[in-house]
Scaffold this motif. Structure first.
Motif: not given
Length: 458
Positions: A44-52
């Motif tokens: 989720l943290e990695l996905n959040t960085a991509i979404q940002k």
């Protein structure tokens, strides 16, 4: 936008996320629940960085678009997938503003859909219903108006039939009057043939000495003479007036002017005959007063003499007086190549009739009429070409015959709708015409009241 996309591709975050997902899938059954939870948070943290990074690119792209197509795309594809935590997951104040605009537009669209799904609260629907109701009321009013017009036409037809019936009744009454007059004439002839005072066959010389005449006989046969004269008046109206109209129409095409001329001739004939009667009566009275003696009064003697010597009446002088008065009357006109003398036959008959009517007790006379007066059913009949709803007289066709102010034979008038100013102008024109006639007739002052002293001076 291109720089942010290159950074996202250069970092390889998406490939790293894919590799970690595949590794987690292989070790998922081996790992404990705590390890799987940590691995999920890491994803989720990695996905959040991509979404940002993706939202940053989305923000820049939406600002570069000037046709609001980006907002429509976000509204259709991204907004349904976002939850209540969208504001926390996004960064940047400008994107929040764009999102609020998008949310407002979506709210407006939802309100429009609600209005479409609830027509009972829509003002446009209410207006349409009111418009439909108003149209129905207008249609009903038009139907009522058509019904009223039909009823009015039926009433006018019934009124015309009633007028025809009245004319037929009056015709029958006139015929009865004529028959009564003929009966009275026959009775008077029979009584005269039996009377010892019957006149001899040869005419006596014209003098101021009365012919064989019983005392006060003019009063005794007054009723029979009255019936004969009234019948004669009706005959002139029915036949000789019609002949005069036919004659005048060969010279004048205006029917109203023809009828005005004949009415004026009738009124002026009665006026001239009355003046001649009073002059003749004064002359006879002055002559008989010197040698009068007998049981009857001087008035009865004078009346008997006039009744017996009506042939001494100078009717031709009255005809000339009538024609002269008609020539200066401003209400009537005649072609310059023709004179009113063409009506001399009718005028002579009317003068003789009017002179004889003055010998009755009480005398008969025509009623006074003026254009624009109020129509009186006891005094006049309406002409067939009249407006039967009008209340005022446009002009007169034939005068009414009166006795002591009581109408015994109705006249005929034409009624039309006229304004008040028109009637006043008619009254003023009549008064002006009377003044003009008085000024033009320098040798005789025309007045309705006759003075014996003025006659003696003349």
């Amino acid at each position: 936008m291109a720089e942010g996309l290159r950074n996202l591709v250069g970092t390889g975050s998406a490939r790293a996320l894919q590799e970690k997902l595949e590794s987690w899938q292989q070790d998922f059954e081996i790992n404990s629940s705590g390890e799987n939870l940590n691995r999920c948070c890491e994803m989720l943290e990695l996905n959040t960085a991509i979404q940002k990074q993706l939202f940053t690119i989305l923000n820049e792209t939406s600002r570069e678009d000037g046709n609001n197509e980006g907002a429509e795309t976000i509204k259709k594809r991204l907004l349904p997938q976002l939850g209540t935590c969208l504001n926390c997951a996004t960064s940047g104040k400008s994107f929040e503003n764009n999102f609020s605009i998008t949310q407002d537009s979506v709210g407006s669209e939802m309100q429009l859909r609600e209005l479409d799904t609830t027509p009972e609260t829509c003002p446009l629907q209410d207006l349409e219903e009111k418009l439909t109701s108003t149209r129905l009321q207008i249609n009903q009013m038009e139907q009522d108006l058509n019904t009223s017009r039909t009823e009015e036409e039926d009433a006018l037809k019934k009124l015309e039939r009633l007028n025809d019936y009245e004319q037929q009744i009056q015709t029958l009454r006139d015929e009865i009057t004529i028959l009564d007059a003929q009966k009275s004439v026959l009775q008077s002839r029979l009584a005269r043939s039996r009377s010892p005072y019957r006149r001899s066959g040869a005419k006596s010389q014209r003098s101021l000495r009365p012919k064989s005449w019983s005392p006060g006989r003019a009063r005794h046969i007054n009723a029979s003479r009255r019936a004969c004269l009234v019948a004669r008046f009706g005959f002139i109206y029915a036949q000789e007036r019609f002949d005069a109209e036919t004659l005048l129409r060969t010279y004048i095409s205006d029917v109203e002017m023809v009828q005005r001329i004949i009415y004026t001739a009738a009124v002026e004939s009665f006026y001239a005959a009355k003046m001649a009667y009073w002059k003749f009566k004064i002359h006879v009275k002055e002559a008989l007063s010197l040698s009068h003696s007998g049981p009857e009064s001087l008035e009865d003697t004078v009346l008997d003499y006039i009744v017996c010597h009506k042939d001494e009446y100078d009717v031709h002088a009255s005809v000339k007086e009538v024609i002269r008065s008609m020539n200066i009357n401003p209400k009537i006109s005649f072609p310059p190549e023709i004179d009113f003398i063409v009506l001399s036959t009718l005028i002579q008959e009317l003068c003789c009739l009017a002179f004889s009517m003055q010998t009755l007790i009480p005398p008969l006379d025509v009623a006074f009429g003026i254009d624009g007066e109020l129509f009186n059913e006891t005094k006049y009949y309406r002409s067939p070409d009249s407006d039967f709803t009008a209340a005022f007289v446009a002009y007169h066709v034939w005068p009414a015959l009166v006795e002591d102010g009581v109408v015994i034979v109705k006249g005929e008038v034409v009624t039309k709708r006229v304004s008040l100013c028109f009637r006043r102008s008619k009254i003023r024109s009549r008064s002006c015409s009377c003044s003009t006639r008085r000024l033009l007739s320098s040798h005789s002052f025309r007045s309705r009241s006759f003075s014996p002293l003025r006659s003696r001076r003349c």
